[in-house]
Design an enzyme around this catalytic site. Sequence first.
Site, mmCIF file in Angstrom:
data_model
loop_
_atom_site.group_PDB
_atom_site.id
_atom_site.type_symbol
_atom_site.label_atom_id
_atom_site.label_comp_id
_atom_site.label_asym_id
_atom_site.label_seq_id
_atom_site.Cartn_x
_atom_site.Cartn_y
_atom_site.Cartn_z
ATOM 1 N N CYS A 32 -3.683 7.066 6.999
ATOM 2 C CA CYS A 32 -3.238 8.025 7.479
ATOM 3 C C CYS A 32 -1.664 7.800 7.433
ATOM 4 C CB CYS A 32 -3.333 8.410 8.833
ATOM 5 S SG CYS A 32 -3.001 10.200 9.334
ATOM 6 N N LYS A 53 -3.922 3.230 -14.404
ATOM 7 C CA LYS A 53 -4.139 4.608 -14.543
ATOM 8 C C LYS A 53 -4.453 4.568 -16.231
ATOM 9 C CE LYS A 53 -0.470 5.711 -11.151
ATOM 10 N NZ LYS A 53 0.822 6.150 -11.107
ATOM 11 N N ILE A 59 -0.367 16.110 -10.768
ATOM 12 C CA ILE A 59 -0.657 16.872 -12.273
ATOM 13 C C ILE A 59 -2.275 17.004 -12.283
ATOM 14 C CG2 ILE A 59 -0.287 16.717 -14.660
ATOM 15 C CD1 ILE A 59 2.227 14.815 -13.889
ATOM 16 N N GLY A 67 14.229 5.684 -2.444
ATOM 17 C CA GLY A 67 12.796 5.784 -1.787
ATOM 18 C C GLY A 67 11.856 5.866 -2.829
#
Length: 430
Positions: free
Chosen positions: A14, A207, A138, A189
């Site tokens: 979370c 990926k 995406i 960030g």
Amino acid sequence: MMRTRPLKVALLGCGVVGSEVARIMTTHADDLAARIGAPVELAGVAVRRPDKVREGIDPALVTTDATALVKRGDLDIVVEVIGGIEPARTLITTAFEHGASVVSANKALLAQDGAALHAAAEQNGRDLYYEAAVAGAIPLIRPLRESLAGDKVNRVLGIVNGTTNFILDKMDTTGAGYQEALDEATALGYAEADPTADVEGFDAAAKAAILAGIAFHTRVRLDDVHREGMTEVTAADFASAKEMGCTIKLLAICERAEDGASVTARVHPAMIPLSHPLASVRGAYNAVFVESDASGQLMFYGPGAGGAPTASAVLGDLVAVGRNRLGGTTGPGESAYAALPVSSMGEVVTRYHISLDVADKPGVLAQVATVFAEHGVSIDTVRQQGKDGEASLVVVTHRASDAALGGTVEALRKLDTVRGVASIMRVEGE
């Protein structure tokens, strides 16, 4: 008709993404129920720090015992957003064994053990969906896995890490050095305190393994992906790129060999022409270019990270899995029937940009050209600048294998007239 019994969903993790998933499940509850055909109920949230205040989440749902949560037996869907290999792997397989389907954003685990996870899902008659594992919001995995299932994908070329794209974009547009651009990314960030996974290409490589496996119906593991980081890219490289009408991006490239008999997957910095659609991808955005036989060229573009964008992909999977659950069916699983071999980086064929520091005297260019010729690497253009006995020699080649280029560079380093190899950059997207 709407089913009244809700689908029970457990959330593992979370943090930035998990809290957004919980928020959207609450604020969009009616829409999600209408799209799925049944209400969705958050049945439990596994966290490491139970005392932290989590706005909008009933504290009674929070637990530190993730194993007990996934073993409940009444869960329909488990959403895993904790990342890493363990305990995520064990929790996912345990969820399958106890009747739940799984939605995951865990690129590292899927790149390393995707085949085993798919097998566990199939064995237990459950779904494994992971749109959020690659390129955030995406829609990419589902188009590759479903929309292009009747086509033959030949190449997937993309920017799949927003942190590195932000850094390289800053270097390109402002002339900043690598460290300066990294510092800005960290302050905004976009980069973690330890940016190694991003800037050294580990994130993009995971990926790439996932995308190659889906695109080519072949099992591709993280270890199969050639990986190079972008920490050595300099302002001089960008200056050379601009002279060629190019920019520099950290690319994930998955492609079939020209004869279709093998595939490769690689991550590294590369020069791409300014005319290529990927060259205009700015900031922390992601974009993936897909080339296939029937569809031709397709481009997917958008925010590739962040809580809300990634949660959007997770919720899209949750809707799809929920519909399958109500229909008593499952969606597409692993497709690895092609079982093509994964070739080594040495067999990759592309163009190269090589910058050499050489002695500024007659005959140097001839010596360098001879080395290229002896290794079967054809030269396209040469540019030389000299001053005070030293010179910079920039060579751009025609297409050659990575192995041939490696042999060429090794031989160049042995020449007395070559002071050093300043940089080597592949040229892609032409």
